[in-house]
Design a protein around this motif. Structure first.
Motif, short mmCIF file in Angstrom:
data_model
loop_
_atom_site.label_atom_id
_atom_site.label_comp_id
_atom_site.label_asym_id
_atom_site.label_seq_id
_atom_site.Cartn_x
_atom_site.Cartn_y
_atom_site.Cartn_z
N LYS A 1 0.81 -1.22 0.00
CA LYS A 1 0.00 0.00 0.00
C LYS A 1 0.85 1.27 0.00
O LYS A 1 0.45 2.27 -0.59
CB LYS A 1 -0.96 0.00 1.20
N ALA B 1 1.16 2.34 -3.38
CA ALA B 1 -0.03 2.25 -4.22
C ALA B 1 -0.50 3.60 -4.75
O ALA B 1 -0.95 3.70 -5.88
CB ALA B 1 -1.17 1.56 -3.45
N PHE B 2 -0.39 4.67 -3.93
CA PHE B 2 -0.89 5.96 -4.42
C PHE B 2 -0.09 6.41 -5.63
O PHE B 2 -0.66 6.77 -6.66
CB PHE B 2 -0.85 7.03 -3.33
N LEU C 1 -0.99 4.28 -8.67
CA LEU C 1 -2.31 4.61 -9.22
C LEU C 1 -2.27 5.96 -9.94
O LEU C 1 -2.88 6.14 -11.00
CB LEU C 1 -3.36 4.62 -8.10
N LEU C 2 -1.51 6.90 -9.36
CA LEU C 2 -1.36 8.21 -10.00
C LEU C 2 -0.64 8.06 -11.34
O LEU C 2 -1.02 8.68 -12.34
CB LEU C 2 -0.59 9.14 -9.06
N GLN D 1 -3.13 6.88 -13.73
CA GLN D 1 -4.07 7.94 -14.07
C GLN D 1 -3.44 8.90 -15.08
O GLN D 1 -4.12 9.39 -15.98
CB GLN D 1 -4.48 8.67 -12.78
N ARG D 2 -2.14 9.13 -14.94
CA ARG D 2 -1.47 10.09 -15.83
C ARG D 2 -1.06 9.47 -17.17
O ARG D 2 -0.72 10.21 -18.08
CB ARG D 2 -0.21 10.63 -15.13
N LYS E 1 -1.81 13.72 2.05
CA LYS E 1 -1.40 12.54 1.29
C LYS E 1 -1.91 11.24 1.92
O LYS E 1 -2.22 10.29 1.20
CB LYS E 1 0.12 12.49 1.14
N ALA F 1 -4.95 10.39 0.27
CA ALA F 1 -5.00 10.56 -1.19
C ALA F 1 -5.23 9.27 -1.96
O ALA F 1 -5.95 9.26 -2.95
CB ALA F 1 -3.70 11.23 -1.67
N PHE F 2 -4.63 8.16 -1.50
CA PHE F 2 -4.82 6.91 -2.26
C PHE F 2 -6.28 6.51 -2.28
O PHE F 2 -6.84 6.22 -3.33
CB PHE F 2 -3.97 5.77 -1.69
N GLU G 1 -6.77 16.17 -13.36
CA GLU G 1 -5.37 16.21 -12.95
C GLU G 1 -5.27 15.99 -11.45
O GLU G 1 -6.14 16.42 -10.69
CB GLU G 1 -4.75 17.58 -13.30
N VAL G 2 -4.19 15.31 -11.04
CA VAL G 2 -3.84 15.20 -9.63
C VAL G 2 -2.42 15.75 -9.51
O VAL G 2 -1.52 15.31 -10.23
CB VAL G 2 -3.88 13.73 -9.15
N THR G 3 -2.22 16.71 -8.65
CA THR G 3 -0.89 17.32 -8.54
C THR G 3 0.06 16.42 -7.77
O THR G 3 -0.36 15.55 -7.01
CB THR G 3 -0.96 18.67 -7.81
N ASN G 4 1.35 16.66 -7.95
CA ASN G 4 2.34 16.00 -7.11
C ASN G 4 2.17 16.49 -5.67
O ASN G 4 1.70 17.60 -5.44
CB ASN G 4 3.75 16.31 -7.60
N VAL H 1 -2.29 16.97 -1.44
CA VAL H 1 -2.46 16.51 -2.82
C VAL H 1 -3.75 17.13 -3.33
O VAL H 1 -4.79 17.07 -2.67
CB VAL H 1 -2.56 14.97 -2.89
N PHE I 1 -6.77 17.48 -6.13
CA PHE I 1 -7.51 16.77 -7.17
C PHE I 1 -8.37 17.76 -7.94
O PHE I 1 -9.18 18.47 -7.32
CB PHE I 1 -8.42 15.71 -6.53
#
Lengths: 249, 249
Positions: free
Chosen positions: A28, A31-32, A35-36, A39-40, B28, B31-32, B49-52, B98, B100
């Motif tokens: 886990k 995992a974020f 997954l990101l 998504q990208r 964060k 975030a997952f 978009e999801v930012t760093n 993070v 979204f």
């Protein structure tokens, strides 16, 4: 048969009409970012399902399945190094594992065949050529690297039809990422693929490139997670979904 | 103008033709599960978009923007309770935030208007009716709850066209989730929306329901994260993308 170990071979041509999936399992804590990354980079990493943490059942794709036993062959990586190939991962299973099931080109290949498009690697039963391109994926945390592409030679008069058909399956790599000029994406010699093989490309055939499911595995391996499990190449997860269930055209 | 505080009003009808986005900012650690919730409920939570982590710039949607200052009005929630509305969140910013950015119905509304479809709430400038349906979202970790839907009354002869047009924008809630029978999704009285208002529905108009961007905010609030920042209703993020950039038809 796969669960009981009676079938440990590859899944090419098996259970035709059903969606096959790439598998990546990560702790886990990783995992974020993964997954990101998916998504990208949706063409390379089309997410079909992500399981709940610690849950080995893909409830959407196949509610009776167990991801610890139901793939014919797995690969175990520690810090990016392949340590073992096994047919059952129960001994490696962790409560913090998250499983990612990603779409696979078999779905649009089936649609192309149905439309009368010839695909040499399927007719003759070999792994199609796969190349590491010079196109960077959009990175996410520790996950970064080039886009890996597969190539099928397509008769020039069929190229437009092939684009139309594959575009209908964004969850199975979708439309081609490039058509016609290998140099433009950093491929200097088509005859030297990084994986698979190029057996033939006809005079009137155009090289058509798709984002390849090898991408997330290469990228995940390079990120060197403490532990990672994937399917072995060609040994995919067989889901209950039909190909038409992910036709978004 | 928004950045300097000259514009603190809502964004309805502003910067027409440009993609507007819902904003949800979470630590964060949350975030997952939230990204997974979005992945599992793409019609309600279309990720643009999801930012760093810690990065306040949405590099894809608007590389010159700063999400700490560039929305006209924000809401700050602690454990699900609204504690403040502010025009600048620099004092609340955390290195583990993070952000979204999720698609918004303004994109397909613009496409409907262009096709000559009348939308009463836009013509007259009020918030359309929004209902909490009885349809559960697919949960992810602590994020769970019902699908929230918006409703536009559509002339019966235009319903098919409206479906076709909105379907082309999966990143802006896409096709309707229901057409014609409010009871079927748990709405007993159209005249009593949970948010916004129903001013009129004509004899020959059919109620057409779309997944609504209020869904992720309601769900995120109910999960009671330690700290969460969102846009204030109607006060969206204005991106550099044109509506046609997310036309996937």
């Amino acid at each position: 048969m796969i669960r009981t170990g009676e079938w440990t071979g590859h899944t090419t041509g098996i259970a035709q009409g059903y969606v096959q999936a790439n598998l990546v399992i990560l702790p886990k804590a990783w995992a974020f970012d993964f997954l990101l990354f998916c998504q990208r980079n949706p063409l390379a990493c089309p997410v079909l399902e992500v399981t709940n943490t610690g849950q080995p059942c893909p409830t959407a794709l196949a509610p009776d399945a167990d991801l610890r036993t139901d793939l014919p062959l797995y690969r175990i990586f520690r810090k990016g190094a392949l340590i073992e190939e096994v047919t059952d991962i129960r001994q490696y299973w962790r409560k913090d594992f998250v499983s990612f099931l990603l779409g696979c080109s078999t779905t649009f290949e089936a649609a192309l065949l149905k439309a009368g498009i010839q695909l040499d690697h399927i007719e003759k039963g070999y792994n199609p050529p796969v190349y590491i391109s010079n196109q960077p994926c959009d990175p996410a945390g520790k996950f970064k690297g080039p886009l890996v592409v597969s190539m099928f030679p397509i008769a020039s008069e069929k190229v437009a039809q092939v684009v139309r058909i594959s575009s209908r399956y964004p969850k199975a790599h979708g439309a081609p990422v490039h058509i016609g000029n290998p140099q433009a994406i950093g491929i200097s010699d088509l005859s030297q693929p990084d994986f698979g093989e190029l057996r033939a490309i006809g005079e009137d055939q155009i090289p058509v490139f798709w984002a390849c499911g090898v991408t997330p595995q290469v990228v995940a391996r390079q990120a060197r997670p403490a532990l990672m499990v994937t399917h072995a190449p060609g040994h995919m997860f067989l889901s209950n979904w039909r190909d038409q269930d992910i036709d978004e055209g």
